[in-house]
Design an enzyme around this catalytic site. Structure first.
Site, PDB file in Angstrom:
ATOM      1  N   LYS A 118       0.869  -1.383   0.032  1.00 22.42           N
ATOM      2  CA  LYS A 118       0.089   0.168  -0.166  1.00 22.42           C
ATOM      3  C   LYS A 118       0.942   1.425   0.037  1.00 22.42           C
ATOM      4  O   LYS A 118       0.388   2.256  -0.503  1.00 22.42           O
ATOM      5  CB  LYS A 118      -0.901  -0.160   1.206  1.00 22.42           C
ATOM      6  CG  LYS A 118      -2.061  -0.859   0.981  1.00 22.42           C
ATOM      7  CD  LYS A 118      -3.263  -0.764   1.849  1.00 22.42           C
ATOM      8  CE  LYS A 118      -4.402  -1.532   1.641  1.00 22.42           C
ATOM      9  NZ  LYS A 118      -5.577  -1.254   2.453  1.00 22.42           N
ATOM     10  N   LYS A 202      -4.427  -8.959  -6.622  1.00 23.46           N
ATOM     11  CA  LYS A 202      -5.796  -9.280  -5.840  1.00 23.46           C
ATOM     12  C   LYS A 202      -6.850  -8.177  -6.376  1.00 23.46           C
ATOM     13  O   LYS A 202      -6.594  -7.024  -6.659  1.00 23.46           O
ATOM     14  CB  LYS A 202      -5.624  -9.244  -4.599  1.00 23.46           C
ATOM     15  CG  LYS A 202      -5.560  -7.988  -3.823  1.00 23.46           C
ATOM     16  CD  LYS A 202      -6.121  -8.206  -2.301  1.00 23.46           C
ATOM     17  CE  LYS A 202      -6.080  -6.983  -1.583  1.00 23.46           C
ATOM     18  NZ  LYS A 202      -7.078  -6.973  -0.291  1.00 23.46           N
ATOM     19  N   LYS A 205     -11.112  -3.056  -3.914  1.00 15.91           N
ATOM     20  CA  LYS A 205     -12.004  -1.851  -4.055  1.00 15.91           C
ATOM     21  C   LYS A 205     -11.228  -0.538  -4.464  1.00 15.91           C
ATOM     22  O   LYS A 205     -11.835   0.261  -5.004  1.00 15.91           O
ATOM     23  CB  LYS A 205     -12.835  -1.300  -2.723  1.00 15.91           C
ATOM     24  CG  LYS A 205     -12.814  -2.361  -1.412  1.00 15.91           C
ATOM     25  CD  LYS A 205     -13.890  -1.881  -0.498  1.00 15.91           C
ATOM     26  CE  LYS A 205     -13.879  -2.854   0.783  1.00 15.91           C
ATOM     27  NZ  LYS A 205     -12.476  -2.559   1.474  1.00 15.91           N
TER      28      LYS A 205
HETATM   29  N1  AQP Z   1      -9.415 -10.084  -3.707  1.00 11.52           N
HETATM   30  C1  AQP Z   1      -9.910 -10.712  -2.593  1.00 11.52           C
HETATM   31  N2  AQP Z   1     -10.192 -12.039  -2.382  1.00 11.52           N
HETATM   32  C2  AQP Z   1     -10.807 -12.482  -1.130  1.00 11.52           C
HETATM   33  N3  AQP Z   1     -10.533 -11.995  -0.127  1.00 11.52           N
HETATM   34  C3  AQP Z   1     -10.404 -10.637  -0.163  1.00 11.52           C
HETATM   35  N4  AQP Z   1     -10.637  -9.687   0.657  1.00 11.52           N
HETATM   36  C4  AQP Z   1     -10.321  -8.597   0.200  1.00 11.52           C
HETATM   37  N5  AQP Z   1     -10.033  -8.755  -1.103  1.00 11.52           N
HETATM   38  C5  AQP Z   1     -10.024 -10.072  -1.270  1.00 11.52           C
HETATM   39  C6  AQP Z   1     -11.049  -9.767   2.115  1.00 11.52           C
HETATM   40  O1  AQP Z   1     -12.026  -9.129   2.263  1.00 11.52           O
HETATM   41  C7  AQP Z   1     -11.945  -8.763   3.609  1.00 11.52           C
HETATM   42  C8  AQP Z   1     -12.126  -7.050   4.114  1.00 11.52           C
HETATM   43  O2  AQP Z   1     -10.988  -6.540   3.192  1.00 11.52           O
HETATM   44  P1  AQP Z   1     -10.848  -5.138   3.672  1.00 11.52           P
HETATM   45  O3  AQP Z   1     -11.789  -4.218   3.175  1.00 11.52           O
HETATM   46  O4  AQP Z   1     -10.762  -4.932   5.075  1.00 11.52           O
HETATM   47  O5  AQP Z   1      -9.369  -4.620   3.446  1.00 11.52           O
HETATM   48  P2  AQP Z   1      -8.631  -5.275   2.132  1.00 11.52           P
HETATM   49  O6  AQP Z   1      -8.148  -6.578   2.370  1.00 11.52           O
HETATM   50  O7  AQP Z   1      -7.560  -4.355   1.831  1.00 11.52           O
HETATM   51  O8  AQP Z   1      -9.642  -5.257   0.809  1.00 11.52           O
HETATM   52  P3  AQP Z   1      -9.535  -4.249  -0.450  1.00 11.52           P
HETATM   53  O9  AQP Z   1     -10.849  -4.821  -1.222  1.00 11.52           O
HETATM   54  O10 AQP Z   1      -8.219  -4.637  -1.244  1.00 11.52           O
HETATM   55  O11 AQP Z   1      -9.614  -2.821   0.184  1.00 11.52           O
HETATM   56  P4  AQP Z   1      -8.921  -1.647  -0.063  1.00 11.52           P
HETATM   57  O12 AQP Z   1      -8.703  -1.392  -1.656  1.00 11.52           O
HETATM   58  O13 AQP Z   1      -9.520  -0.442   0.559  1.00 11.52           O
HETATM   59  O14 AQP Z   1      -7.401  -2.007   0.555  1.00 11.52           O
HETATM   60  C9  AQP Z   1     -10.696  -9.486   4.238  1.00 11.52           C
HETATM   61  O15 AQP Z   1     -10.922 -10.515   4.947  1.00 11.52           O
HETATM   62  C10 AQP Z   1      -9.794  -9.309   3.030  1.00 11.52           C
HETATM   63  O16 AQP Z   1      -9.098 -10.509   3.288  1.00 11.52           O
END
Ligand code: AQP
Length: 341
Positions: A118, A202, A205
């Site tokens: 990040k 991955k 969002k």
């Molecule tokens: N691509 C993914 N595949 C499977 N699981 C995923 N998770 C996130 N992306 C994937 C799981 O979703 C939960 C919530 O995630 P989060 O919003 O707390 O943070 P993150 O992992 O950083 O998810 P994002 O979508 O990538 O958000 P941003 O872009 O804001 O950083 C977690 O259990 C995560 O494992």
């Protein structure tokens, strides 16, 4: 009143940083919902304090917090069976996180791959909150003495750090059983859903390309278009899982199909092996639309009554506080804080 005895206490959180993606749904929320069907206590949190580790417009954050709550409800989380709340309404999360800032070691945080991903090349300019994010996550989990944490593959390292923090705290203060060792629960066909544009990244969002992800709010046309344009290779689908080796994009689409249909990847390939993507993609699009459309329709309906969403979050925060307050009070006592009022 006698309290129910649960064999597991589940805790997990999701950041209100944008629309939930199919990755968040399959890797996390769908499994949160399934966990309600057991004799387990389930606690799910909209982690708004985590969200501000990167800049969030205040109005947008408020909206995203309610939208994520609506998404939780639309996916099937039930406030009668789970505690649903947003993190900032239970101040003990931030209080315990401070204690953990003083327990975790700099070297441990330096190894966190999500921070490296990040922060990218611009490390000097990211917030210090982003750096200590894993300590807050440890506090989220340990504040409830949670035993199990359903997460996607990307969060495994953070749950391992939580275990290290729990062990060090217990050891430093001579309280061997105070904080439990929570287990990450990483199961299912889609623990790591990949970007539709790049099978090595991955689905996320906050990816700048909306074409890289399916949002739970996407309509049928958007879903079909994104799947049709998803990057793939020219070969037809293999008939066996071994044939997906080195084909990250093909593997991703097969895993998504498997997770949505409840079939194994083997069963998906037994049915679709040998087909070109021009045939498989429409089948995947139909399945995705059928799974997502009822959720987005329900979300829109729920967002029509924001007062009810706020009521659910407030009630959940009260229930969460009932568990969190005594655990924080005990932690302060162990650490040696004077509590005289
Ligand atoms: N691509 C993914 N595949 C499977 N699981 C995923 N998770 C996130 N992306 C994937 C799981 O979703 C939960 C919530 O995630 P989060 O919003 O707390 O943070 P993150 O992992 O950083 O998810 P994002 O979508 O990538 O958000 P941003 O872009 O804001 O950083 C977690 O259990 C995560 O494992």
């Amino acid at each position: 009143m006698t309290q129910a005895v649960h064999t597991r206490r589940i805790f997990s959180g999701v950041q209100p940083t944008g629309n939930l993606t199919l990755g968040n749904y399959l890797g996390a929320v769908k499994r949160f919902v399934e966990m309600q069907d057991h004799d387990w206590q389930t606690i799910y949190c909209v982690v708004d304090l985590h969200a501000i580790t990167v800049w969030q417009d205040p109005e947008q954050l408020r909206r995203a917090t309610r939208e994520l709550t609506a998404a939780f409800l639309a996916c099937g989380l039930d406030p009668a069976r789970s505690i649903l709340f947003n993190q900032s309404q239970v101040p003990e999360h931030a209080q315990l996180a401070w204690i953990f800032n003083c327990v975790a070691r700099l070297g441990w945080l330096n190894r966190m791959t999500q921070f490296k991903d990040k922060a990218g090349k611009d490390r000097e300019r990211v917030s210090t909150g982003l750096y200590v994010y894993p300590n807050l996550m440890a506090a989220d989990i340990l504040l409830y003495h949670a035993t199990h944490v359903p997460v996607g593959e990307d969060q495994k390292q953070h749950v391992e750090l939580t275990r290290d923090i729990a062990a060090k705290f217990n050891n430093d203060y001579g309280v061997p059983d105070f904080f439990p060792q929570p287990e990450p629960v990483i199961e299912g066909a889609a623990t790591r859903v990949m970007s539709l544009r790049d099978g090595t990244k991955k689905m996320s969002k906050s990816d700048p390309s909306d074409m890289s992800r399916i949002n739970l709010t996407d309509d049928a046309d958007a879903i079909s278009q994104k799947i049709r344009k998803a990057r793939t290779d020219p070969e037809p689908l293999p008939s066996e899982v071994a044939g997906l080796e080195g084909r990250a994009e093909a593997r991703n689409l097969v895993n998504i199909y498997a997770a949505l249909s409840g079939l194994s990847a083997e069963a998906v390939l037994a049915e679709h092996g040998g087909k070109p993507f021009s045939e498989f993609k429409p089948a995947l699009a139909d399945l995705t639309v059928a799974s997502i459309s009822p959720i987005s329709a329900k979300m829109r309906e729920l967002m029509g009554d924001v007062a009810e969403i706020d009521r659910i979050l407030g009630k959940g925060a009260e229930q969460a506080s009932e568990i969190a307050e005594p655990i924080l009070a005990k932690t302060y006592e162990i650490v040696g804080m004077v509590r005289s009022r």
